[in-house]
Design a protein around this motif. Structure first.
Motif, PDB file in Angstrom:
ATOM      1  N   LEU A 133       0.858  -1.180   0.000  1.00  0.00           N
ATOM      2  CA  LEU A 133       0.000   0.000   0.000  1.00  0.00           C
ATOM      3  C   LEU A 133       0.891   1.224   0.000  1.00  0.00           C
ATOM      4  O   LEU A 133       1.667   1.425   0.923  1.00  0.00           O
ATOM      5  CB  LEU A 133      -0.913   0.023   1.228  1.00  0.00           C
ATOM      6  N   ARG A 134       0.788   2.022  -1.065  1.00  0.00           N
ATOM      7  CA  ARG A 134       1.570   3.243  -1.170  1.00  0.00           C
ATOM      8  C   ARG A 134       0.608   4.402  -1.430  1.00  0.00           C
ATOM      9  O   ARG A 134      -0.591   4.260  -1.312  1.00  0.00           O
ATOM     10  CB  ARG A 134       2.593   3.113  -2.310  1.00  0.00           C
ATOM     11  N   TYR A 135       1.168   5.554  -1.758  1.00  0.00           N
ATOM     12  CA  TYR A 135       0.313   6.722  -1.940  1.00  0.00           C
ATOM     13  C   TYR A 135      -0.706   6.513  -3.064  1.00  0.00           C
ATOM     14  O   TYR A 135      -1.847   6.970  -2.978  1.00  0.00           O
ATOM     15  CB  TYR A 135       1.161   7.958  -2.228  1.00  0.00           C
ATOM     16  N   ALA A 136      -0.309   5.845  -4.118  1.00  0.00           N
ATOM     17  CA  ALA A 136      -1.231   5.629  -5.235  1.00  0.00           C
ATOM     18  C   ALA A 136      -2.427   4.794  -4.790  1.00  0.00           C
ATOM     19  O   ALA A 136      -3.581   5.082  -5.141  1.00  0.00           O
ATOM     20  CB  ALA A 136      -0.499   4.939  -6.390  1.00  0.00           C
ATOM     21  N   GLU A 137      -2.174   3.745  -4.001  1.00  0.00           N
ATOM     22  CA  GLU A 137      -3.273   2.910  -3.521  1.00  0.00           C
ATOM     23  C   GLU A 137      -4.162   3.677  -2.523  1.00  0.00           C
ATOM     24  O   GLU A 137      -5.383   3.531  -2.527  1.00  0.00           O
ATOM     25  CB  GLU A 137      -2.729   1.644  -2.857  1.00  0.00           C
ATOM     26  N   LEU A 138      -3.529   4.488  -1.660  1.00  0.00           N
ATOM     27  CA  LEU A 138      -4.316   5.302  -0.728  1.00  0.00           C
ATOM     28  C   LEU A 138      -5.223   6.276  -1.491  1.00  0.00           C
ATOM     29  O   LEU A 138      -6.371   6.501  -1.102  1.00  0.00           O
ATOM     30  CB  LEU A 138      -3.391   6.074   0.217  1.00  0.00           C
ATOM     31  N   ASP A 139      -4.695   6.840  -2.554  1.00  0.00           N
ATOM     32  CA  ASP A 139      -5.507   7.755  -3.357  1.00  0.00           C
ATOM     33  C   ASP A 139      -6.647   7.009  -4.037  1.00  0.00           C
ATOM     34  O   ASP A 139      -7.762   7.519  -4.143  1.00  0.00           O
ATOM     35  CB  ASP A 139      -4.616   8.432  -4.405  1.00  0.00           C
ATOM     36  N   LEU A 140      -6.385   5.770  -4.506  1.00  0.00           N
ATOM     37  CA  LEU A 140      -7.424   4.954  -5.134  1.00  0.00           C
ATOM     38  C   LEU A 140      -8.544   4.666  -4.128  1.00  0.00           C
ATOM     39  O   LEU A 140      -9.731   4.767  -4.442  1.00  0.00           O
ATOM     40  CB  LEU A 140      -6.805   3.662  -5.660  1.00  0.00           C
ATOM     41  N   LEU A 141      -8.160   4.320  -2.872  1.00  0.00           N
ATOM     42  CA  LEU A 141      -9.161   4.069  -1.827  1.00  0.00           C
ATOM     43  C   LEU A 141      -9.936   5.346  -1.503  1.00  0.00           C
ATOM     44  O   LEU A 141     -11.155   5.317  -1.297  1.00  0.00           O
ATOM     45  CB  LEU A 141      -8.476   3.531  -0.575  1.00  0.00           C
ATOM     46  N   ARG A 142      -9.206   6.490  -1.448  1.00  0.00           N
ATOM     47  CA  ARG A 142      -9.877   7.762  -1.146  1.00  0.00           C
ATOM     48  C   ARG A 142     -10.944   8.070  -2.200  1.00  0.00           C
ATOM     49  O   ARG A 142     -12.056   8.494  -1.867  1.00  0.00           O
ATOM     50  CB  ARG A 142      -8.843   8.886  -1.096  1.00  0.00           C
ATOM     51  N   ARG A 143     -10.623   7.833  -3.447  1.00  0.00           N
ATOM     52  CA  ARG A 143     -11.611   8.074  -4.498  1.00  0.00           C
ATOM     53  C   ARG A 143     -12.779   7.098  -4.421  1.00  0.00           C
ATOM     54  O   ARG A 143     -13.919   7.434  -4.748  1.00  0.00           O
ATOM     55  CB  ARG A 143     -10.936   8.005  -5.871  1.00  0.00           C
ATOM     56  N   ALA A 144     -12.502   5.886  -3.981  1.00  0.00           N
ATOM     57  CA  ALA A 144     -13.594   4.910  -3.804  1.00  0.00           C
ATOM     58  C   ALA A 144     -14.531   5.359  -2.688  1.00  0.00           C
ATOM     59  O   ALA A 144     -15.758   5.277  -2.816  1.00  0.00           O
ATOM     60  CB  ALA A 144     -13.004   3.534  -3.493  1.00  0.00           C
ATOM     61  N   TYR A 145     -13.956   5.861  -1.566  1.00  0.00           N
ATOM     62  CA  TYR A 145     -14.809   6.387  -0.488  1.00  0.00           C
ATOM     63  C   TYR A 145     -15.737   7.478  -1.020  1.00  0.00           C
ATOM     64  O   TYR A 145     -16.890   7.590  -0.601  1.00  0.00           O
ATOM     65  CB  TYR A 145     -13.949   7.000   0.623  1.00  0.00           C
ATOM     66  N   ARG A 146     -15.226   8.312  -1.906  1.00  0.00           N
ATOM     67  CA  ARG A 146     -15.994   9.460  -2.401  1.00  0.00           C
ATOM     68  C   ARG A 146     -16.866   9.112  -3.611  1.00  0.00           C
ATOM     69  O   ARG A 146     -17.478   9.989  -4.205  1.00  0.00           O
ATOM     70  CB  ARG A 146     -15.038  10.594  -2.778  1.00  0.00           C
TER      71      ARG A 146
END
Length: 843
Positions: free
Chosen positions: A160-173
């Motif tokens: 899990l790196r920044y790209a994956e965290l950003d992918l999860l953040r977009r999924a939350y939204r």
């Protein structure tokens, strides 16, 4: 009494000739034969010209037909074949991704997963995700998270790196969560994310599925195609494509790219020489068409030579129509001259003129053409140009708008000179932008008119901050040159021009060369073309693809009613910040405060707004957005040299040994901190142009000035960009579980002064500093004179330098204690008063 006309034996009836003798030609027959010869000669000359034109036209036509009928056909065949191969692979990948998306949606709808997320029990959530993923082909990991729960996991099988965290953040939204490839140590993994549940108004959590790349790699590598090279790439908006895999070989023709629908992936097929050879087109039809055009052209040439050149027919009853000049001269003769010369002149005319065949090109032989000869127009005398010298400064053109300063006429001349210089350096286009000052539209209009008149094409990107002009010179294919109409941080009455040619910001002598070209009137002439291009969206996308914020943050943005207000709020909102806009409405009169964040009085509104809204920090930009100053909730101002300390720590942690630049106004602590983190500190002249040149010369990854210009080369382009610098600061802050005040507490500040500005006439400021360097007595201090005079002592330092942007000198002091600071001020006051006792030194 008139003379009797003398008869010409040639006009009488021919005499009988003796047998066998050649008959003698009469004068009329001889003239007819000469006229016929002239006719043939003219026809032959015209025929040769027409044949030459026919050959030239058919050569050009043949080249064009070969290009369109043979070369283009071959290219189209190659492209069609490459498109088919790329499309086949892309379709197979699309089918595979569709299956994975259906599978992920089914998991996200599972009631057990929803229940585990609501209970927020890590063990139960892990067990449910593990059971769901059992039996899924190529699945490496299936993980579910509630909002804000995900953390960096660099050592996991599926990191899990920044790209994956950003992918999860977009999924939350519930934003777009297209499949992404994640390169890891020479291989790559496929990441898919979905909100849980996948539909509805509320989101309980997010599901992240990580697959191995084996299935997609097999689609590429089992191609078994020997006619080209098949590549799989991933490309985000405004970023360069990243190649994940390739198979085969080929570089004989342009590549064809096919996007993989519903992803950031694309398939590229590059044909080989074998595919090009297989697509060859025989030139039979081309030869037939060209032969027909040649034959038709030659026939038309023959016909035209006969039609255009015909025998001249005289009016019935007349032997010759005299040239108009002669007739006019006869009509204007006086009566008495007519009476005196009627016999002699009239008979002489009928005798002499009629014996000559007059044709158009021979009329001057008779002296009958009375028109005056043409002469070349005299060259215009060079005009002296009044060009103010003091607005052509060290690193830009800048001054007050009005007579003796910056005017619309001067803007037009700068356009002519700059456009000529750009073209002479091998470029054909230039990017033009402007800030929001009230006089910028007129100055920009005249600048563009001058550029176009020089023959230079213009790419107008509109009202944007200076960093976007620099961004465009890197990203647009047409040119690496640009000009910004702005006076940066100066007050409303000022304006000017920042210039870049071939990627190099103009400074010092290069700017004086522009003035010299204007004075000499050494311009190119042409008819350039203007086009308008929008770059704001691409700029925001580029930063969004580079910067990832690990948490929520509230930021106040003070643009000072300057041009940064048109971009900064949208940028930080796109990054996920809660943005409070302050003075972001564009108003070139700057009604709230001058757009100069280096002065404390211009930061008071920002400090108050940060306290009022309980924001995490506040950022202030200057008049064109390339400078940044930061304030904290505790009311502290983070001056740029302290901001540079944090960036040095961050960047040197990944790039040990890198060079870091700073200007002569920066704290001496900066030198120690850079060395302490393993970097190489380099002190240099103040000025954005000087710093950019030094950044290129040294290859430094970071540079900065006390005035607020920060230059970041790591992950960025290396030009000064207040907006990008603020984005990188937000990234660093959100990665730490600390407030911004706590972060900067690690860099204690020594007692120091802000920039102290003392008014000195423009014509005297540099001479004053030179005298201080030559005559100043600073005991055992170590003098540095790369930019003004900086004197370092064991417990502090002081600086005096001439400003390059205003009629003033600037001073700054720093010491280990307030007592030493006061002593330094007194020392410099004493030495300056020796040079000029009229100076107002009230510090």
């Amino acid at each position: 009494m008139s003379k009797k006309p003398v008869s010409d034996p040639a006009d009488s009836a021919p005499e009988s000739s003796t047998d066998g003798a050649t008959p003698r030609m009469t004068r009329a027959e001889r003239r007819a034969m000469e006229a016929q010869q002239q006719l043939y000669k003219k026809r032959h000359q015209l025929l040769f010209i027409l044949v030459g034109v026919t050959i030239a036209v058919n050569a050009l036509l043949g080249f064009w037909l070969y290009e369109s009928m043979v070369v283009q056909t071959e290219r189209q065949r190659v492209q069609d074949a490459a498109t088919a191969r790329a499309g086949k692979a892309a379709s197979a990948i699309e089918s595979y991704l569709a299956e994975r998306r259906v599978e992920l949606t089914r998991w996200a709808q599972n009631p057990a997963l929803l229940s585990a997320l609501q209970s927020d029990e890590a063990g139960a959530l892990h067990n449910v995700a593990t059971l769901l993923g059992v039996g899924s082909e190529n699945l490496l990991a299936l993980r579910a998270f509630t909002s804000g729960q995900a953390r960096i996991q660099p050592n996991h099988q599926a990191p899990l790196r920044y790209a994956e965290l950003d992918l999860l953040r977009r999924a939350y939204r519930r934003q777009d969560t297209l499949p992404e490839a994640a390169p890891i140590d020479g291989v790559w993994q496929l990441q898919l994310a979905s909100a849980v549940p996948p539909q509805g108004d509320s989101v309980t959590g997010a599901l992240l599925a990580t697959y191995s790349a084996d299935a997609i790699n097999q689609i590429i590598t089992t191609n078994q195609d020997t006619l080209g090279r098949l590549s799989l790439r991933q490309e985000f908006s405004s970023a360069r494509p990243f190649e994940l895999l390739n198979d085969g070989a080929g570089q004989a023709a342009p590549a064809v790219t096919r996007k993989v629908a519903g992803s950031y992936l694309s398939v590229e097929y590059t044909p080989s020489a074998a595919l090009v050879a297989q697509s060859k087109e025989l030139p039979g039809m081309w030869l037939l068409v060209l032969s027909l055009t040649v034959v038709v052209g030659l026939v038309l040439s023959l016909l035209l030579s006969r039609v255009l050149v015909r025998p001249k027919k005289a009016p019935a009853g007349e032997g010759l129509v005299l040239p108009k000049q002669y007739v006019d001269a006869q009509a204007e003769a006086k009566p008495e001259q007519d009476g005196e010369r009627a016999g002699a002149s009239g008979n002489a005319l009928s005798q002499d003129i009629l014996d000559i065949e007059v044709i158009e090109e021979d009329e001057d032989i008779l002296g009958l053409d009375h028109s005056a000869p043409r002469r070349p127009a005299p060259a215009p005398a060079p005009q002296a140009r009044e060009v103010p010298d003091d607005v052509f400064r060290s690193y830009d053109i800048r001054g007050e708008v009005g007579p003796g300063g910056i005017t619309a006429e001067l803007a037009h001349q700068i356009g002519l000179a700059l456009g000529s210089e750009v073209q002479e350096q091998g470029e054909h286009s230039i990017i033009v932008a402007r800030d929001a000052r009230t006089h910028s539209p007129e100055l920009c209009e005249q600048l563009i008119a001058g550029l176009l008149a020089s023959g230079c094409d213009v790419i107008n990107i509109g009202v944007v901050p200076t960093p976007l002009m620099h961004f465009a010179t890197f990203e647009l294919d047409q040119t690496s040159s640009g000009v910004m109409v702005t006076a940066s941080h100066n007050a409303a009455p000022y304006n000017g021009f920042k210039m870049v040619i071939n990627g190099e910001t103009l400074a010092d002598g290069a700017i004086k060369d522009i003035r010299s070209r204007i004075v000499a009137g050494k311009y190119l002439e042409g008819d350039g073309q203007e086009q308008h291009i929008e770059v704001v969206a691409d700029y925001i996308d580029r930063i969004f693809s580079d910067v990832a914020l690990a948490g929520d943050i509230r930021v106040v943005v003070d643009a000072g009613n300057a041009v940064a207000g048109s971009v900064a709020p949208a940028l930080f909102e796109e990054l996920g910040c809660d943005v409070i806009a302050l003075h972001c409405e564009l108003d070139g009169s700057f009604p709230n405060h001058n757009p100069d964040p280096s002065l404390e009085e211009n930061l008071q509104d920002l400090l108050a707004k940060v306290r009022e809204t309980d924001a995490d920090l506040g950022v202030a930009f200057d008049g064109d957005g390339d400078r940044l100053v930061v304030v904290t909730p505790a009311g502290h101002i983070i001056w740029p040299d302290h901001l540079l300390m944090l960036f040095a720590k961050d960047i040197l942690s990944r790039n040990p040994g890198a060079d870091v630049l700073f200007d002569v106004k920066c704290s001496k602590q900066l030198n120690q901190i850079i060395s302490g983190y393993g970097g190489r500190p380099i002190m240099w002249k103040t000025g954005h142009s000087h710093m950019k040149h030094k950044m290129i010369e040294t290859g430094a990854l970071l540079g900065g000035e006390y005035s607020g210009h920060i230059f970041i080369k790591e992950r960025w382009y290396g030009f000064d960009d207040g907006l990008y610098t603020a984005a990188r600061l937000l990234e660093i802050i959100t990665l730490r579980d600390q407030s911004i005040d706590d972060v900067f507490a690690a860099f204690p500040m020594l007692p120091s002064t802000p920039e102290i500005r003392v008014a000195v006439a423009e014509s005297e400021k540099f001479a004053l500093v030179e005298k201080l360097i030559a005559q100043g007595e600073f005991q055992n201090g170590k003098a540095t004179t790369i930019d003004g005079l900086r004197v370092d002592f064991s417990k502090g330092w002081g600086l005096v330098r001439a400003s390059n942007t205003g009629a003033e000198i600037t001073l700054r002091f720093e010491a280990e204690s307030e007592a030493v600071l006061e002593k330094l001020k007194l020392l410099f006051k004493r030495e300056l008063k020796k040079i000029d006792n009229t100076l107002n030194l009230d510090f």
